[in-house]
Enzyme design. Sequence first.
Site, mmCIF file in Angstrom:
data_model
loop_
_atom_site.group_PDB
_atom_site.id
_atom_site.type_symbol
_atom_site.label_atom_id
_atom_site.label_comp_id
_atom_site.label_asym_id
_atom_site.label_seq_id
_atom_site.Cartn_x
_atom_site.Cartn_y
_atom_site.Cartn_z
ATOM 1 N N ARG A 1 -2.992 -4.663 -8.116
ATOM 2 C CA ARG A 1 -2.269 -4.733 -6.825
ATOM 3 C C ARG A 1 -1.944 -3.325 -6.316
ATOM 4 O O ARG A 1 -0.857 -3.059 -5.801
ATOM 5 C CB ARG A 1 -0.959 -5.532 -6.952
ATOM 6 N N SER B 1 3.508 -13.744 -3.579
ATOM 7 C CA SER B 1 4.220 -13.243 -4.774
ATOM 8 C C SER B 1 5.133 -12.096 -4.362
ATOM 9 O O SER B 1 4.670 -11.141 -3.731
ATOM 10 C CB SER B 1 3.223 -12.709 -5.803
ATOM 11 N N GLU C 1 6.320 -6.365 -4.793
ATOM 12 C CA GLU C 1 4.908 -6.242 -4.390
ATOM 13 C C GLU C 1 4.719 -5.897 -2.898
ATOM 14 O O GLU C 1 3.955 -4.990 -2.581
ATOM 15 C CB GLU C 1 4.164 -7.539 -4.745
HETATM 16 C C1 LIG Z 1 1.360 -17.446 1.061
HETATM 17 C C2 LIG Z 1 0.815 -16.109 0.601
HETATM 18 C C3 LIG Z 1 -0.040 -16.039 -0.495
HETATM 19 C C4 LIG Z 1 -0.555 -14.820 -0.930
HETATM 20 N N1 LIG Z 1 -1.380 -14.801 -2.012
HETATM 21 C C5 LIG Z 1 -1.881 -13.624 -2.465
HETATM 22 C C6 LIG Z 1 -2.748 -13.602 -3.599
HETATM 23 O O1 LIG Z 1 -3.083 -14.628 -4.184
HETATM 24 N N2 LIG Z 1 -3.203 -12.389 -4.029
HETATM 25 C C7 LIG Z 1 -2.866 -11.230 -3.397
HETATM 26 O O2 LIG Z 1 -3.319 -10.168 -3.850
HETATM 27 N N3 LIG Z 1 -2.056 -11.223 -2.319
HETATM 28 C C8 LIG Z 1 -1.554 -12.393 -1.825
HETATM 29 N N4 LIG Z 1 -0.720 -12.396 -0.743
HETATM 30 C C9 LIG Z 1 -0.357 -11.125 -0.094
HETATM 31 C C10 LIG Z 1 -1.196 -10.781 1.165
HETATM 32 O O3 LIG Z 1 -1.807 -11.917 1.689
HETATM 33 C C11 LIG Z 1 -2.270 -9.730 0.887
HETATM 34 O O4 LIG Z 1 -1.688 -8.558 0.383
HETATM 35 C C12 LIG Z 1 -3.085 -9.379 2.130
HETATM 36 O O5 LIG Z 1 -4.159 -8.543 1.792
HETATM 37 C C13 LIG Z 1 -2.253 -8.693 3.219
HETATM 38 O O6 LIG Z 1 -3.061 -8.644 4.384
HETATM 39 P P1 LIG Z 1 -2.423 -8.393 5.804
HETATM 40 O O7 LIG Z 1 -3.562 -8.193 6.771
HETATM 41 O O8 LIG Z 1 -1.474 -9.459 6.160
HETATM 42 O O9 LIG Z 1 -1.697 -6.997 5.586
HETATM 43 P P2 LIG Z 1 -0.293 -6.489 6.171
HETATM 44 O O10 LIG Z 1 0.801 -7.296 5.593
HETATM 45 O O11 LIG Z 1 -0.353 -6.396 7.639
HETATM 46 O O12 LIG Z 1 -0.244 -5.034 5.559
HETATM 47 C C14 LIG Z 1 -0.087 -4.836 4.168
HETATM 48 C C15 LIG Z 1 -0.230 -3.336 3.865
HETATM 49 O O13 LIG Z 1 -1.569 -2.924 4.161
HETATM 50 C C16 LIG Z 1 -1.570 -1.894 5.160
HETATM 51 N N5 LIG Z 1 -2.735 -2.149 6.006
HETATM 52 C C17 LIG Z 1 -3.007 -3.303 6.677
HETATM 53 N N6 LIG Z 1 -4.192 -3.190 7.313
HETATM 54 C C18 LIG Z 1 -4.671 -1.933 7.034
HETATM 55 C C19 LIG Z 1 -5.844 -1.215 7.410
HETATM 56 N N7 LIG Z 1 -6.790 -1.755 8.188
HETATM 57 N N8 LIG Z 1 -5.979 0.053 6.957
HETATM 58 C C20 LIG Z 1 -5.054 0.627 6.158
HETATM 59 N N9 LIG Z 1 -3.913 -0.009 5.785
HETATM 60 C C21 LIG Z 1 -3.735 -1.274 6.208
HETATM 61 C C22 LIG Z 1 -0.241 -2.031 5.865
HETATM 62 O O14 LIG Z 1 0.162 -0.809 6.461
HETATM 63 C C23 LIG Z 1 0.671 -2.448 4.725
HETATM 64 O O15 LIG Z 1 1.004 -1.318 3.954
HETATM 65 C C24 LIG Z 1 -0.196 -13.605 -0.258
HETATM 66 C C25 LIG Z 1 0.663 -13.683 0.847
HETATM 67 C C26 LIG Z 1 1.170 -14.909 1.282
HETATM 68 C C27 LIG Z 1 2.066 -14.967 2.485
#
Ligand SMILES: Cc1cc2nc3c(=O)[nH]c(=O)nc-3n(C[C@H](O)[C@H](O)[C@H](O)COP(=O)(O)OP(=O)(O)OC[C@H]3O[C@@H](n4cnc5c(N)ncnc54)[C@H](O)[C@@H]3O)c2cc1C
Length: 340
Positions: free
Chosen positions: A166, A240, A336
């Site tokens: 992670r 998580s 996380e």
């Molecule tokens: C119900 C649920 C279940 C989940 N299950 C999992 C799981 O099983 N495994 C897991 O690993 N995670 C899980 N997650 C966490 C999450 O979905 C992941 O971390 C996902 O990759 C976040 O994507 P996002 O586009 O929403 O990022 P955001 O929340 O918008 O951003 C997260 C971080 O990434 C950065 N970021 C976003 N886009 C970019 C980009 N293009 N370039 C550089 N930096 C960027 C942001 O600045 C921030 O620091 C879960 C979340 C939820 C709500």
Amino acid sequence: MSVTFQQDVPLDRYNTFGLPCVARRYAEIITPAQLSELARAGEFGSRSPLILGGGSNLLLPAELDDIVLKISIRGRELIGSDDDHHFVRAGAGENWHDFVRWTLDMGWPGLENLSLIPGTVGAAPVQNIGAYGLEMCERMLMLETVDLRSGARVTMDFDACRFGYRDSLFKHEGAGRFAITAVTFRLPKRWTPLTRYLDVAKELAARGIIDPTPLDVSDAIIAIRLRKLPDPEKIGNAGSFFKNPVVSASLHDALLARFPAIPAHRQFDGSMKLAAGWLIEQAGWKGRDLGPVGMFEGQALVMVNRGGATRLDVQKLAETVQADVLDKFGVRLEIEPVQP
Ligand SMILES: Cc1cc2nc3c(=O)[nH]c(=O)nc-3n(C[C@H](O)[C@H](O)[C@H](O)COP(=O)(O)OP(=O)(O)OC[C@H]3O[C@@H](n4cnc5c(N)ncnc54)[C@H](O)[C@@H]3O)c2cc1C
């Protein structure tokens, strides 16, 4: 195409935890060239912008004075193949789950264990998303970024991204500096299902499937996730909330003597990964609230917003749970989601 900024944009609907937040300056980005143009015009000054994907791994403050860049760069294509792999490239703004299902429909398996993880393709490398025995980095060939300090386009391979559990460069020195604009995946032509997780094996057996296809694995994982995890559309959460702590073998042995049922997975280096959800449950927090937030009744590892929570409420519960787990087990839990 030049970039249009909006002032005082509410981000409540742009984060799955549903935390109230106002962005002073907000822009939607649809091409990498727009990022280069902003950087070269000195728009960011000495401050890092917040790069926003789907907002599913963020704990936002009430106000964000830094620029917020919502990455909406689209596009997905097969860019080549060799004897062993398909190479598939996707824009950072593509929805992760839709992209995974599209690769399966196209006959390029390999990402099915990461089905139904919310968010965008561009955020997947940031915390090296993982689930059911697979981490994204195992399938990544390279990624494209724009360096927001110089405006230069920078391509990074696996080593440059410094992936961990992670974790990656983009959670440390690279945070707010490198905007990921596209990711290229390396998907195996000789596919074998990854079903060593008990939940997955059980779900497939319950469906009477002995020799699963990639779509069968994806469907099984979707069903498990829908049962186990709260839907952010119905109840705010960021998945998580804590990382699973990795401890030394000696600390694990001491814990095992006191708590014979403690779940743990041995790591390559001999250290042991504990289940944060189990520790939280044993500390009495499963299904318990503090103010408008609580640890979810169906899975103690997920913090949920019961309605009207702010980041301060989240921090208060996080600190209380951390203190109770530390007190009972001597193990420090690490949050996380990212807290800008
Ligand atoms: C119900 C649920 C279940 C989940 N299950 C999992 C799981 O099983 N495994 C897991 O690993 N995670 C899980 N997650 C966490 C999450 O979905 C992941 O971390 C996902 O990759 C976040 O994507 P996002 O586009 O929403 O990022 P955001 O929340 O918008 O951003 C997260 C971080 O990434 C950065 N970021 C976003 N886009 C970019 C980009 N293009 N370039 C550089 N930096 C960027 C942001 O600045 C921030 O620091 C879960 C979340 C939820 C709500």
